[in-house]
Scaffold this motif. Structure first.
Motif, PDB file in Angstrom:
ATOM      1  N   LEU B  62      49.677  37.961  39.593  1.00  0.00           N
ATOM      2  CA  LEU B  62      49.576  39.654  40.229  1.00  0.00           C
ATOM      3  C   LEU B  62      49.861  40.143  38.222  1.00  0.00           C
ATOM      4  O   LEU B  62      48.952  41.561  37.986  1.00  0.00           O
ATOM      5  N   ARG B  64      47.640  39.178  35.607  1.00  0.00           N
ATOM      6  CA  ARG B  64      46.500  39.501  35.372  1.00  0.00           C
ATOM      7  C   ARG B  64      45.623  40.476  35.858  1.00  0.00           C
ATOM      8  O   ARG B  64      44.912  41.228  35.829  1.00  0.00           O
ATOM      9  N   MET B  65      46.400  40.723  37.464  1.00  0.00           N
ATOM     10  CA  MET B  65      46.106  41.749  38.189  1.00  0.00           C
ATOM     11  C   MET B  65      45.946  43.396  37.424  1.00  0.00           C
ATOM     12  O   MET B  65      45.493  43.625  37.100  1.00  0.00           O
ATOM     13  N   ARG B  66      47.249  43.007  37.000  1.00  0.00           N
ATOM     14  CA  ARG B  66      47.514  44.485  36.133  1.00  0.00           C
ATOM     15  C   ARG B  66      47.109  44.423  34.643  1.00  0.00           C
ATOM     16  O   ARG B  66      46.647  45.889  34.572  1.00  0.00           O
ATOM     17  N   LEU B  69      43.823  46.164  35.563  1.00  0.00           N
ATOM     18  CA  LEU B  69      43.330  47.156  36.233  1.00  0.00           C
ATOM     19  C   LEU B  69      43.879  47.587  35.156  1.00  0.00           C
ATOM     20  O   LEU B  69      43.508  49.060  35.165  1.00  0.00           O
ATOM     21  N   LEU B 149      48.916  45.507  46.743  1.00  0.00           N
ATOM     22  CA  LEU B 149      48.842  45.805  45.845  1.00  0.00           C
ATOM     23  C   LEU B 149      47.436  46.954  46.292  1.00  0.00           C
ATOM     24  O   LEU B 149      46.649  47.526  46.731  1.00  0.00           O
ATOM     25  N   THR B 165      37.329  45.791  43.272  1.00  0.00           N
ATOM     26  CA  THR B 165      37.750  45.284  43.956  1.00  0.00           C
ATOM     27  C   THR B 165      37.501  43.796  43.592  1.00  0.00           C
ATOM     28  O   THR B 165      37.761  42.570  43.379  1.00  0.00           O
ATOM     29  N   LEU B 168      38.112  43.037  40.299  1.00  0.00           N
ATOM     30  CA  LEU B 168      39.836  42.189  40.305  1.00  0.00           C
ATOM     31  C   LEU B 168      40.081  41.134  40.634  1.00  0.00           C
ATOM     32  O   LEU B 168      40.641  40.280  39.251  1.00  0.00           O
ATOM     33  N   LEU B 169      39.340  40.621  41.654  1.00  0.00           N
ATOM     34  CA  LEU B 169      39.496  39.539  41.793  1.00  0.00           C
ATOM     35  C   LEU B 169      39.155  38.311  41.166  1.00  0.00           C
ATOM     36  O   LEU B 169      39.794  36.630  40.537  1.00  0.00           O
ATOM     37  N   SER B 172      41.215  37.761  38.868  1.00  0.00           N
ATOM     38  CA  SER B 172      42.782  36.974  38.769  1.00  0.00           C
ATOM     39  C   SER B 172      42.205  35.994  39.257  1.00  0.00           C
ATOM     40  O   SER B 172      43.755  35.086  39.423  1.00  0.00           O
ATOM     41  N   LEU B 451      50.143  41.237  49.389  1.00  0.00           N
ATOM     42  CA  LEU B 451      49.607  39.875  48.751  1.00  0.00           C
ATOM     43  C   LEU B 451      49.756  39.167  48.720  1.00  0.00           C
ATOM     44  O   LEU B 451      50.096  37.831  49.027  1.00  0.00           O
TER      45      LEU B 451
END
Lengths: 502, 502
Positions: B62, B64-66, B69, B149, B165, B168-169, B172, B451
């Motif tokens: 989570l 890493r996603m933040r 983004l 998310l 997307t 993003l994947l 992360s 998530l």
């Protein structure tokens, strides 16, 4: 352009979506619409540069906090449930009916129990930016749902949590607000009450409360004239604003008298402009001449000073003066007098009483929550004189705003049981926590920061509503959608509830 | 030690907190306690290394996603309310009574409306890791509260959201899971149904559905024998597992027949082990000999193959075979046959129908939600043949799991009104959104990733409950605290509700 604004010269224009020509309020204007209209059309209000800035600052600061906690300090970000069972002895919690007749969830007022259970579960450094819920309709600047940075650690003491919190604030601080210097000053609860009449002192204030109890106690005049007894709880305090009586108006006097009588009935307030002569008559109605002279000497009063004096039960006396200290400072500053020091003045308030007096069966309530560890020096008083026991609680205060609070928790189930029993809380309701403490719970503690208020402070916003994308009104209403609204008969049937109209 | 474990030689031992000697289950053991016991003592269950690992992976991914983004893509993290008013036409929403008699909040099923309003408000890149609520008691692997998310952007098309997307994947992703290669394959909804009998295809499967409608349609035998009509919606499909009939038992046959009859009544299922001889009698009960021969040729059937054939209404035919394709693959893999390809197979499913048939007044419901933009090529069908209209919706699927879904939204208020009316939704309930679209709403779209499921997939967990710190049971119960529980009479009075017992 020279102003820094951008002028666009259009060659080709395609309208992707037409807009109504007459919006409820214009966006390019200095005078904002009134708040109710801004809330009804919040999606337009969000276009104002201030709102854009506030929301972006919020996002940025929260991210820096996460980066510090996860990347630098190895904390684990863990989501905990919001649908749970009521925690006894806290704020009013919203309830959520289920398909199971008569059975309800409560929306959690904080992740308190879960974070303690995580410590039992071996997650030794937990944090969460958590949504919390409290049904406190009508309290100033409160929202039914709000956000807190929630932290808990195992094998820690009070000092290490304070240090971590200070480092966290330094790391996530906004450069444009100037320096933030650590460590923050610590102040005992008793001293905060003694000097500022509040547990949230604004340390920028130049003036404080002055204790004149010893002087007033020498006089029998007060007792004769008012019937006030000099018991253990008696107090006499003063606040002086040197050379600042000229802005004290009759309407201010009336307002302050009203506050004193309504909110602090056990304190008597005297408000006196110090003049060349005859000002003492304002005090000698209650106090003997000797006492008034002593007060004049002690407080070093001079022509032009403004004096607030209060006598009676100490808590009310301290609190009324603490309130007037703020209010009169605000009045003077609104007239152009600069009193508060610039910047942010941070304080840790420590050594709170574990319990407070309450008009209930047990005559006692918890000052913060039932899981706070009693001060080890006061453990022997727990059974005999609980109101004298201090707790290992700490509040973080900045410029008179409570930004956060935390404590070392009870990790011993017998001690936890004893505290619950003192509070008259049915221990069966907390059996899951007691059992958990009995399963090898490490000593632990933590803190929670109120992010709405903290961000409002960083953004210099007057209300937390200015740093929340879609806030509710003081009455808990969403002006945009009209929520809360009536529900359908199908919903009532599904959740087995009836309402007054049924 | 040589094993990598650590041996500690103790010089001094201080017991900070004693533990019960007999815990409900031991922590150092390979055979876990049964789930109900694990849930009741979740704080002990969290001590297992798998749970520690899962929660730490969740926190890491989570974050890493933040970081992607916020730090790389300039998104703004914005918290939106969970106490709101019911969104018509969605899942069942929990209700929350207020102190205002008969007035209720609903707990949001997603931030959908808020994120669209943020686009109107000029926040052009929004995300949030959002808590959502759905009252879907008893559905497998669902929780009353879950986390998604949530992403929304202005001035975007379908492709740019897919690309974001995927990036993003990738950013992360956990290294230990091997490479994740982009761009992901896109598959039309119709093709997914045609090849896999589901809109969540597991692209690791080696075998697919095969369409034999053209062959079966040449025969009149089926109609004579079963009364099944060859209307526009007729379909005949087969799934063949080459050389895999030996693990097909009578109990499997009975189980599959039962599933077919109970869940897919408009499809007739034939299950046949291909042998040297006489296997055709299993088909000639319904089909003519010519047709059976043609099927044999088309499917290239050989001794030892396992054939599943279904005929009837196309949706049921496709779906029953889609389900058996998975189930029989699972049975074979449990016997040690490796069928699925290794790693993760990602798919975008596109071109969903905007509406689906429903047994309600309007005969129609929205396939995803009422805010999805109709496909521009199909706009002319909206008034005349709405079931033929595709939507600009996309689902993200990995290994047969739906990981997320999103769409380009309607930004024109007239079109939004038209769609609400087709669905029979009272437009007054949505007036705040319609007004917002009328105020210069930019074209916008977004996506939401589930998530809990995504992290479960990364952790190779069999249930989302293994990646949630304090999950509820299938019945929505918290086994630790017993929530939901009965509420007090004071609460009933405060919230103006009565329950069956009152």
């Amino acid at each position: 352009m020279a102003t820094g604004e951008i002028e666009i010269s259009v060659e080709h224009l395609e309208i992707l979506n037409p807009s109504k020509t007459q919006l409820p309020f214009p966006i390019r204007q200095f005078i904002k619409a009134k708040e109710s209209l801004r809330m009804q059309y919040r999606y337009l209000d969000l276009r104002f540069p201030e709102m854009q800035r506030n929301l972006r600052i919020r996002s940025k600061v929260l991210m820096r906090m996460r980066e510090f906690l996860i990347n630098k300090c190895n904390f684990v970000d863990i989501e905990t449930p919001t649908l749970f069972r009521r925690t006894p002895g806290g704020a009013q919690e919203f309830i959520v009916p289920t398909r199971n007749p008569g059975k309800f969830y409560s929306l959690v007022q904080s992740p308190q129990q879960f974070k303690q259970l995580l410590m039992v579960g071996g997650i030794d450094r937990y944090f969460q930016i958590a949504r919390c819920y409290r049904d406190e309709a009508g309290r100033m600047d409160r929202q039914p749902e709000f956000t807190q940075l929630d932290i808990e650690m195992s094998f820690v003491d009070r000092e290490s949590i304070m240090m971590l919190t200070e480092d966290l604030l330094v790391e996530s601080w906004l450069e444009e607000l100037g320096e933030i210097s650590t460590p923050f000053e610590q102040m005992r609860y008793d001293d905060a009450m003694e000097l500022y009449g509040t547990d949230k002192p604004d340390a920028r204030l130049p003036y404080k409360l002055q204790n004149v109890t010893d002087i007033v106690k020498t006089s029998i005049a007060l007792t004769t004239k008012t019937g006030i007894e000099y018991n253990d709880n008696f107090g006499a305090y003063a606040v002086v604003f040197p050379k600042e009586s000229k802005n004290f108006s009759n309407s201010t006097k009336a307002q302050f008298d009203d506050i004193s009588k309504r909110e602090f009935p056990q304190a008597k307030l005297l408000q006196v402009k110090i003049t060349e002569s005859s000002w003492k008559s304002g005090l000698t109605t209650l106090l003997s001449n000797d006492v008034v002279d002593s007060i004049e000497n002690r407080l070093n009063l001079h022509n032009g000073d403004m004096l607030f004096l209060s006598v009676g039960q100490k808590p009310d006396v301290q609190e009324v003066l603490g309130k007037l200290l703020i209010l009169y400072t605000n009045i003077l500053e609104s007239k152009g007098v600069t009193l508060r020091a610039p910047g942010f003045k941070w304080l840790w308030i420590v050594d709170f009483p574990l319990f407070s007096k309450e008009d209930n069966e047990n005559g006692i309530r918890t000052t913060h929550h039932p899981f706070t560890q009693p001060h080890p020096e006061d453990l022997h008083l727990l059974a005999t004189d609980p109101l004298k026991v201090r707790g290992l609680h700490y509040d973080l205060v900045s410029n008179g705003w409570e930004i956060g609070g935390g404590s070392i928790r009870i990790h011993n189930s017998l001690l936890q049981k004893q505290v619950l029993e003192i509070l008259g809380i049915d221990t069966c309701q907390m059996s899951h926590l007691l059992e958990a403490l009995d399963s090898g719970a490490p000593p632990h503690g933590g803190i929670a920061l109120g992010l709405d208020r903290y961000i409002a402070m960083l953004c210099n916003a007057t209300s937390i509503r200015d740093v929340i994308a879609f806030p509710k009104s003081m009455e808990g209403r969403d002006a945009m959608s009209g929520a809360p609204i009536q529900i359908s008969d199908e919903d009532k049937k599904l959740y087995h509830i009836r309402t007054p109209a049924d």
